[in-house]
Motif scaffolding. Sequence first.
Motif, PDB file in Angstrom:
ATOM      1  N   SER A   7      -6.264 -16.729   9.509  1.00 15.11           N
ATOM      2  CA  SER A   7      -5.878 -18.033   8.998  1.00 15.11           C
ATOM      3  C   SER A   7      -5.423 -17.897   7.563  1.00 15.11           C
ATOM      4  O   SER A   7      -5.790 -16.952   6.883  1.00 15.11           O
ATOM      5  N   GLY A   8      -4.611 -18.860   7.121  1.00 17.08           N
ATOM      6  CA  GLY A   8      -4.141 -18.832   5.750  1.00 17.08           C
ATOM      7  C   GLY A   8      -5.123 -19.437   4.765  1.00 17.08           C
ATOM      8  O   GLY A   8      -4.879 -19.414   3.571  1.00 17.08           O
ATOM      9  N   PHE A   9      -6.231 -19.985   5.202  1.00 23.33           N
ATOM     10  CA  PHE A   9      -7.106 -20.735   4.306  1.00 23.33           C
ATOM     11  C   PHE A   9      -8.561 -20.325   4.461  1.00 23.33           C
ATOM     12  O   PHE A   9      -9.143 -20.467   5.524  1.00 23.33           O
ATOM     13  N   GLY A  10      -9.117 -19.808   3.370  1.00 27.30           N
ATOM     14  CA  GLY A  10     -10.557 -19.763   3.256  1.00 27.30           C
ATOM     15  C   GLY A  10     -11.280 -18.663   4.010  1.00 27.30           C
ATOM     16  O   GLY A  10     -12.424 -18.372   3.700  1.00 27.30           O
ATOM     17  N   ASN A  11     -10.689 -18.068   5.026  1.00 27.29           N
ATOM     18  CA  ASN A  11     -11.430 -17.103   5.815  1.00 27.29           C
ATOM     19  C   ASN A  11     -11.635 -15.811   5.040  1.00 27.29           C
ATOM     20  O   ASN A  11     -10.771 -15.370   4.291  1.00 27.29           O
ATOM     21  N   GLU A  12     -12.773 -15.187   5.256  1.00 28.51           N
ATOM     22  CA  GLU A  12     -13.108 -13.924   4.621  1.00 28.51           C
ATOM     23  C   GLU A  12     -12.734 -12.773   5.544  1.00 28.51           C
ATOM     24  O   GLU A  12     -12.971 -12.828   6.752  1.00 28.51           O
ATOM     25  N   PHE A  13     -12.166 -11.753   4.958  1.00 31.35           N
ATOM     26  CA  PHE A  13     -11.888 -10.523   5.689  1.00 31.35           C
ATOM     27  C   PHE A  13     -12.591  -9.400   4.959  1.00 31.35           C
ATOM     28  O   PHE A  13     -12.814  -9.476   3.745  1.00 31.35           O
ATOM     29  N   SER A  14     -12.941  -8.363   5.673  1.00 30.95           N
ATOM     30  CA  SER A  14     -13.570  -7.217   5.037  1.00 30.95           C
ATOM     31  C   SER A  14     -13.163  -5.957   5.774  1.00 30.95           C
ATOM     32  O   SER A  14     -12.876  -5.989   6.975  1.00 30.95           O
ATOM     33  N   SER A  15     -13.109  -4.866   5.032  1.00 31.48           N
ATOM     34  CA  SER A  15     -12.728  -3.598   5.639  1.00 31.48           C
ATOM     35  C   SER A  15     -13.265  -2.475   4.766  1.00 31.48           C
ATOM     36  O   SER A  15     -13.298  -2.594   3.531  1.00 31.48           O
ATOM     37  N   GLU A  16     -13.709  -1.398   5.407  1.00 33.19           N
ATOM     38  CA  GLU A  16     -14.105  -0.213   4.664  1.00 33.19           C
ATOM     39  C   GLU A  16     -13.571   1.014   5.369  1.00 33.19           C
ATOM     40  O   GLU A  16     -13.432   1.034   6.603  1.00 33.19           O
ATOM     41  N   ASP A  17     -13.211   1.990   4.587  1.00 37.30           N
ATOM     42  CA  ASP A  17     -12.715   3.241   5.154  1.00 37.30           C
ATOM     43  C   ASP A  17     -13.837   3.868   5.978  1.00 37.30           C
ATOM     44  O   ASP A  17     -14.971   4.018   5.488  1.00 37.30           O
ATOM     45  N   PRO A  18     -13.577   4.231   7.255  1.00 37.62           N
ATOM     46  CA  PRO A  18     -14.651   4.775   8.109  1.00 37.62           C
ATOM     47  C   PRO A  18     -15.259   6.066   7.572  1.00 37.62           C
ATOM     48  O   PRO A  18     -16.340   6.458   8.019  1.00 37.62           O
ATOM     49  N   ARG A  19     -14.585   6.703   6.615  1.00 39.65           N
ATOM     50  CA  ARG A  19     -15.159   7.913   6.023  1.00 39.65           C
ATOM     51  C   ARG A  19     -16.361   7.603   5.147  1.00 39.65           C
ATOM     52  O   ARG A  19     -17.134   8.514   4.806  1.00 39.65           O
ATOM     53  N   CYS A  20     -16.508   6.330   4.737  1.00 37.19           N
ATOM     54  CA  CYS A  20     -17.615   5.934   3.850  1.00 37.19           C
ATOM     55  C   CYS A  20     -18.328   4.712   4.412  1.00 37.19           C
ATOM     56  O   CYS A  20     -18.193   3.598   3.869  1.00 37.19           O
ATOM     57  N   PRO A  21     -19.080   4.862   5.493  1.00 34.78           N
ATOM     58  CA  PRO A  21     -19.777   3.702   6.063  1.00 34.78           C
ATOM     59  C   PRO A  21     -20.767   3.123   5.061  1.00 34.78           C
ATOM     60  O   PRO A  21     -21.427   3.846   4.307  1.00 34.78           O
ATOM     61  N   SER A 260      -4.553   8.407  -8.481  1.00 32.50           N
ATOM     62  CA  SER A 260      -3.887   7.482  -7.569  1.00 32.50           C
ATOM     63  C   SER A 260      -4.540   6.105  -7.645  1.00 32.50           C
ATOM     64  O   SER A 260      -5.770   5.991  -7.657  1.00 32.50           O
ATOM     65  N   PRO A 261      -3.740   5.028  -7.681  1.00 35.27           N
ATOM     66  CA  PRO A 261      -4.318   3.675  -7.683  1.00 35.27           C
ATOM     67  C   PRO A 261      -4.846   3.252  -6.314  1.00 35.27           C
ATOM     68  O   PRO A 261      -5.525   2.222  -6.203  1.00 35.27           O
ATOM     69  N   PHE A 262      -4.535   4.050  -5.294  1.00 32.26           N
ATOM     70  CA  PHE A 262      -4.941   3.676  -3.939  1.00 32.26           C
ATOM     71  C   PHE A 262      -6.293   4.328  -3.626  1.00 32.26           C
ATOM     72  O   PHE A 262      -6.440   5.106  -2.676  1.00 32.26           O
ATOM     73  N   ASN A 263      -7.267   3.987  -4.471  1.00 28.50           N
ATOM     74  CA  ASN A 263      -8.595   4.609  -4.389  1.00 28.50           C
ATOM     75  C   ASN A 263      -9.663   3.591  -4.006  1.00 28.50           C
ATOM     76  O   ASN A 263     -10.826   3.738  -4.371  1.00 28.50           O
ATOM     77  N   VAL A 264      -9.238   2.552  -3.272  1.00 26.53           N
ATOM     78  CA  VAL A 264     -10.172   1.509  -2.836  1.00 26.53           C
ATOM     79  C   VAL A 264     -10.820   1.944  -1.524  1.00 26.53           C
ATOM     80  O   VAL A 264     -10.140   2.123  -0.507  1.00 26.53           O
ATOM     81  N   VAL A 265     -12.127   2.111  -1.559  1.00 22.83           N
ATOM     82  CA  VAL A 265     -12.867   2.589  -0.384  1.00 22.83           C
ATOM     83  C   VAL A 265     -13.209   1.428   0.548  1.00 22.83           C
ATOM     84  O   VAL A 265     -13.259   1.590   1.767  1.00 22.83           O
ATOM     85  N   ALA A 266     -13.428   0.254  -0.020  1.00 23.13           N
ATOM     86  CA  ALA A 266     -13.768  -0.929   0.785  1.00 23.13           C
ATOM     87  C   ALA A 266     -13.308  -2.171   0.034  1.00 23.13           C
ATOM     88  O   ALA A 266     -13.135  -2.149  -1.188  1.00 23.13           O
ATOM     89  N   TRP A 267     -13.094  -3.242   0.796  1.00 24.64           N
ATOM     90  CA  TRP A 267     -12.703  -4.508   0.170  1.00 24.64           C
ATOM     91  C   TRP A 267     -13.154  -5.675   1.043  1.00 24.64           C
ATOM     92  O   TRP A 267     -13.372  -5.510   2.247  1.00 24.64           O
ATOM     93  N   HIS A 268     -13.272  -6.829   0.423  1.00 27.74           N
ATOM     94  CA  HIS A 268     -13.474  -8.059   1.200  1.00 27.74           C
ATOM     95  C   HIS A 268     -12.889  -9.215   0.404  1.00 27.74           C
ATOM     96  O   HIS A 268     -12.778  -9.175  -0.823  1.00 27.74           O
ATOM     97  N   GLY A 269     -12.466 -10.272   1.111  1.00 25.88           N
ATOM     98  CA  GLY A 269     -11.894 -11.439   0.457  1.00 25.88           C
ATOM     99  C   GLY A 269     -10.863 -12.110   1.327  1.00 25.88           C
ATOM    100  O   GLY A 269     -10.676 -11.770   2.500  1.00 25.88           O
ATOM    101  N   ASN A 270     -10.151 -13.077   0.750  1.00 24.85           N
ATOM    102  CA  ASN A 270      -9.126 -13.817   1.493  1.00 24.85           C
ATOM    103  C   ASN A 270      -7.767 -13.738   0.808  1.00 24.85           C
ATOM    104  O   ASN A 270      -6.870 -14.513   1.112  1.00 24.85           O
ATOM    105  N   TYR A 271      -7.609 -12.811  -0.127  1.00 24.57           N
ATOM    106  CA  TYR A 271      -6.353 -12.621  -0.855  1.00 24.57           C
ATOM    107  C   TYR A 271      -5.876 -11.216  -0.544  1.00 24.57           C
ATOM    108  O   TYR A 271      -6.328 -10.238  -1.152  1.00 24.57           O
ATOM    109  N   THR A 272      -4.995 -11.106   0.454  1.00 23.95           N
ATOM    110  CA  THR A 272      -4.624  -9.800   0.991  1.00 23.95           C
ATOM    111  C   THR A 272      -3.112  -9.725   1.226  1.00 23.95           C
ATOM    112  O   THR A 272      -2.452 -10.756   1.356  1.00 23.95           O
TER     113      THR A 272
END
Length: 444
Positions: A7-21, A260-272
């Motif tokens: 959805s475009g409003f308010g929902n939370e998403f989360s993801s983490e690289d499976p290499r770092c549970p 490298s700036p692409f060093n994010v191991v995990a993230w969560h939020g609604n701005y993606t």
Amino acid sequence: MTQHYLSGFGNEFSSEDPRCPGALPKGQNSPQVCPYGLYAEQLSGSAFTCPRPTNKRSWFYRILPSVRHKPYTTVDNGNLTETWDEMHPDPNQLRWLPFTILKSSEKKVDFVTGLHTICGAGDTKTRNGISIHMFTCNTSMIDRCFNNSDGDFLIVPQQGKILVTTEFGKMMVEPKEICVIQQGMRFSVDVFGDTRGYVLEVYGAHFELPDLGPIGANGLANPRDFLTPVAWYEDREVANGYTVINKYQGKLFSSQQDFSPFNVVAWHGNYTPYKYHLSNFMVMNCVAFDHADPSIFTVLTAKSTRPGVAIADFVIFPPRWGVADHTFRPPYYHRNCMSEFMGLIEGHYEAKEEGFQPGGGSLHSMMTPHGPDGACFEKNSTAPLKPERVAEGTMAFMFESSFSMAVTKWGLETCQKLDKSYYKCWEPLRKHFDPNWRPKRITT
């Protein structure tokens, strides 16, 4: 890999690289010590005090924070501009032939150096306006990424797929797909040969799904078909320096860092960032008489403060059935209080089968008359009105805006692709008026 964008409003998403549970902290956003020794960093896409449905932010858990970089210095803007007064205003109908893609043997051009501004309006400093760009490139971005501090990019590939690497993860985007990279998100673009496409940039607003009104709950672009990246990181030091290109107040700046700036191991939020395949669009159409307004084909909108008036709409014209009775089925002749830039991804646009080509474009400025060419009018004035497939094998789109667009010097002169004979497509239109016409008598 991608996950559903629900959805475009308010929902939370989360993801983490499976290499770092377990890289995502539990229960709080910024613990005293993050898992794996990561840094917590928030990316805000709205004011902190926005109403909850429109409050946009995401949290990163990264190996090093983005603040660790050398000072920004100015770099050449190339053909990227926000200077809207370099040419005298031109209200004429404008059309461009397919824009040239330089061969890599001539000059290596990546996504950033291949950005060319065609037209736009408004101001990045006051956060109100848009720009329309073409990108033509032949080389991947190597140890370089782009960050747009001015607004959101809606990217429409036309020739060649692109691999977009973001702080959130990777997205492969092919022709007939779009992706949106929102303000402040760092990304780089890999290409696989000669590549061309369109970019709609909006300042001060974010794209969202249009309201459906009487359509009801289903139709047009459905939320479940939007995809966000899955977290992916690289822990890579760059001895020769990694370059971050920042677009700020219409100008380009660069800074250096050694990782490298692409060093994010995990993230969560609604701005993606997110992507969408245009074949998933559920067309709503006329099934009785007359031609529906193009607003019925809106995929995404960036709203202005005036209800019902957009800073920019992204509209597509996909394959569909035409069944309207007693109707001139192609688009009607009209003058509009909005500016309309059209592009073609593939095929032949129904209202102008000649001249309007994939990789080119057209601009019909506000209140400038436009509509089907002479051949289209004659053909469809006498065509049998049986059900038919419209736009089969075609995908045209429109960037529509309430702003009055200024065309850049590159668009009018430097690119040398302006079709100066465009007006001639309407010259075959002839007067059919018959003052003695009477409706046919129907006998029973």
